[in-house]
Design an enzyme around this catalytic site. Sequence first.
Site, PDB file in Angstrom:
ATOM      1  N   ASP A   1       0.815  -1.228   0.000  1.00 62.27           N
ATOM      2  CA  ASP A   1       0.000   0.000   0.000  1.00 62.27           C
ATOM      3  C   ASP A   1       0.846   1.275   0.000  1.00 62.27           C
ATOM      4  O   ASP A   1       0.440   2.296   0.547  1.00 62.27           O
ATOM      5  CB  ASP A   1      -0.970   0.021   1.198  1.00 62.27           C
ATOM      6  CG  ASP A   1      -1.793  -1.240   1.266  1.00 62.27           C
ATOM      7  OD1 ASP A   1      -2.290  -1.666   0.219  1.00 62.27           O
ATOM      8  OD2 ASP A   1      -1.927  -1.809   2.367  1.00 62.27           O
TER       9      ASP A   1
ATOM     10  N   HIS B   1      -4.126  -1.896  -6.501  1.00 62.78           N
ATOM     11  CA  HIS B   1      -3.447  -0.734  -7.058  1.00 62.78           C
ATOM     12  C   HIS B   1      -4.468   0.323  -7.465  1.00 62.78           C
ATOM     13  O   HIS B   1      -5.315   0.085  -8.303  1.00 62.78           O
ATOM     14  CB  HIS B   1      -2.584  -1.148  -8.263  1.00 62.78           C
ATOM     15  CG  HIS B   1      -1.352  -1.888  -7.841  1.00 62.78           C
ATOM     16  ND1 HIS B   1      -0.491  -2.481  -8.719  1.00 62.78           N
ATOM     17  CD2 HIS B   1      -0.845  -2.107  -6.610  1.00 62.78           C
ATOM     18  CE1 HIS B   1       0.497  -3.031  -8.041  1.00 62.78           C
ATOM     19  NE2 HIS B   1       0.300  -2.826  -6.766  1.00 62.78           N
TER      20      HIS B   1
HETATM   21  P1  IMP Z   1      -2.222 -12.875   1.818  1.00 62.20           P
HETATM   22  O1  IMP Z   1      -1.302 -12.285   0.829  1.00 62.20           O
HETATM   23  O2  IMP Z   1      -3.672 -12.690   1.496  1.00 62.20           O
HETATM   24  O3  IMP Z   1      -1.880 -14.294   2.156  1.00 62.20           O
HETATM   25  O4  IMP Z   1      -2.017 -12.074   3.191  1.00 62.20           O
HETATM   26  C1  IMP Z   1      -0.808 -12.159   3.947  1.00 62.20           C
HETATM   27  C2  IMP Z   1      -0.455 -10.783   4.527  1.00 62.20           C
HETATM   28  O5  IMP Z   1      -0.078  -9.921   3.475  1.00 62.20           O
HETATM   29  C3  IMP Z   1      -1.611 -10.081   5.248  1.00 62.20           C
HETATM   30  O6  IMP Z   1      -1.073  -9.324   6.328  1.00 62.20           O
HETATM   31  C4  IMP Z   1      -2.154  -9.148   4.201  1.00 62.20           C
HETATM   32  O7  IMP Z   1      -2.834  -8.060   4.753  1.00 62.20           O
HETATM   33  C5  IMP Z   1      -0.869  -8.727   3.526  1.00 62.20           C
HETATM   34  N1  IMP Z   1      -1.047  -8.255   2.141  1.00 62.20           N
HETATM   35  C6  IMP Z   1      -1.145  -9.003   1.031  1.00 62.20           C
HETATM   36  N2  IMP Z   1      -1.231  -8.211  -0.050  1.00 62.20           N
HETATM   37  C7  IMP Z   1      -1.170  -6.948   0.385  1.00 62.20           C
HETATM   38  C8  IMP Z   1      -1.173  -5.670  -0.277  1.00 62.20           C
HETATM   39  O8  IMP Z   1      -1.206  -5.559  -1.503  1.00 62.20           O
HETATM   40  N3  IMP Z   1      -1.105  -4.584   0.546  1.00 62.20           N
HETATM   41  C9  IMP Z   1      -0.988  -4.690   1.881  1.00 62.20           C
HETATM   42  N4  IMP Z   1      -0.958  -5.842   2.533  1.00 62.20           N
HETATM   43  C10 IMP Z   1      -1.052  -6.976   1.789  1.00 62.20           C
END
Ligand code: IMP
Length: 436
Positions: A13, A41
Site C-alpha cells: 500500500d 493498485h
Molecule cells: P495474503 O497475501 O492474502 O496471504 O495475506 C498475507 C499478509 O499480506 C496479510 O497481512 C495481508 O494483509 C498482507 N497483504 C497481502 N497483499 C497486500 C497488499 O497488496 N497490501 C498490503 N498488505 C497486503
Amino acid sequence: MKVLTVLGGQWGDEGKGKIVDLLAGRFDVVARYHGGHNAGHTVKYADRHFALHLLPAGVLRGRTGVIGPGVVVDLGALLAEIDAVRAAGVTVGENLLLSDRAHVILPYHRLLDAAREKAAGDAKLGTTLRGIGPAYESAASRKGVRIAELYREATLKARVEAIAFESKALLESLAMTDIPGVEAVVEALGEAARRLRPHVVDTGLYLRKRLGEGATLLGEGAHGVLLDIGAGTYPFVTSSHCTSASVASGLQIAPKQLDASLLVLKAYTTRVGSGPFPTELSDATGEYLRKRGNEYGTSTGRPRRTGWLDLAVGRFAADVTGADAIAITKLDVLDDIDPIPVCVGYRLDGKLVETLPALVEDVARLEPVLEKLPGWKAKTTSVTRFSDLPPAARRYVSFIEEKTGAPAVFVSTGPRREETIFRDDLPFAAALPADP
Ligand code: IMP
C-alpha cells in the site's frame, strides 16, 4: 534503461499503482510477476478512479499488460476486473496476455485460507482471504492447476480431484463442511477458461523475444519487501517473493535483463493484517494519519494500521532491492504535523540494532530510535515542482534520500496523476525511456 521494476519498500500500500501508472506510457509492456488479487493498485486521474488487483496498470495506458507465470490467478476475479475496466471504456483485448504457466486459485484454496484464519483465532495472519497462500502451496507441492491445464479436460479433472481430495481432509479437520464437488469446480473453471482463452500465451517466450528486439518492460511489483516470504516479517508475510529478484523468475526472463529498480516508500508507514510494526501509533495521531491519508485497504476495505516512517526498514528495502531511485508518496498527509518523528534504528534489550531481527517476537519488542525532523506546517497538496515545497519538506525528502542511499525521483502530493513532483533533472529520470 530498458527494464525497470517498481517495488514496495514497506508492508504494501505504498502507492505503487500511481507510480506504475505515471511510468507505464514510457514502456512497451507492463507486467505483473508475483502475487494475485490480494494486491490493490489505485489509479486516479481527472475524474476517473480505478482499483486494480490483477490487471497490470499499463492496460489503462493502452500498453501490453502481461500477467506472468509467477502470479496466482483467480479466474473469476480477473474476468470481473476485465469487465469493470471495459465498462469504463478501457480496451482489453490483444493487449492483455496471461501466462499459460500461471497457477490458478481454486475454491479449495479460498476455503483453506478462511478456515485456517478462523482456526488461528487471535494468532491469525490477517490474510486477504483470497486463497493466495494455499494456491502457492499447491504450486510448491507440484499439485497445482496452471492456466495451461485448463485446456486439457482429463488433466484438469485429475488435478482438481487431487487438490480436492487433500483439501477435503484438511478442511474437515478445520470444521469447514460446505466443500464444493469436483464436477462443479471443473465446470466453472471451464466457462471462465473459455472467456480467457484469447489472452493465454507463453508470456515468458513472448517477453524474451520482445526484449531481444529491444522492447522496454516495466515490472509492476505488488505488496512490499516486508511482506516478502523470505525477507519480510515471517510468518506475517504473503506467500510470494516481493523483491526485485522475483521479477526474473516471475516472468521467466534472465536476471541480468533487469536494468533498474524504483522503490516506493510512503512518507509514513502503514500495515494491514497482523504482525509486528515497530513505529505503529495506536493513539490519536495514528487515527489522524488513517483519516487524513484515507488508509483503508483497496482490496479488503480494512482500516490500515499507521505509524511513523521507518527508515531502518527503508534502508533494508533499498539494499535488498538494489534501489536505483525512490518514489515518496503521500508527503502532503504530513502537512500539519510538527515535529515529524522518523525511525532510524532500534533498541533491543538496551542494545542498538540497525535492522529487523529474524524472530517476530523480537521485532515486536523493538523500541524505535526516533529522530525528530521539523514539520513544514504548510499545504503541499498538489505541488508539482520540487522547488515549490517548503524547505522543511525538502529536508524531509533529502533525509529519506540520505538514509536509503537513493535519489527521490518522484514525490507524490495527492492521489491524482497530476499531483506529482517528477524530478526530471535527476540522472535516473534522464535514463528512463522517453515519454511519448
Ligand atoms: P495474503 O497475501 O492474502 O496471504 O495475506 C498475507 C499478509 O499480506 C496479510 O497481512 C495481508 O494483509 C498482507 N497483504 C497481502 N497483499 C497486500 C497488499 O497488496 N497490501 C498490503 N498488505 C497486503
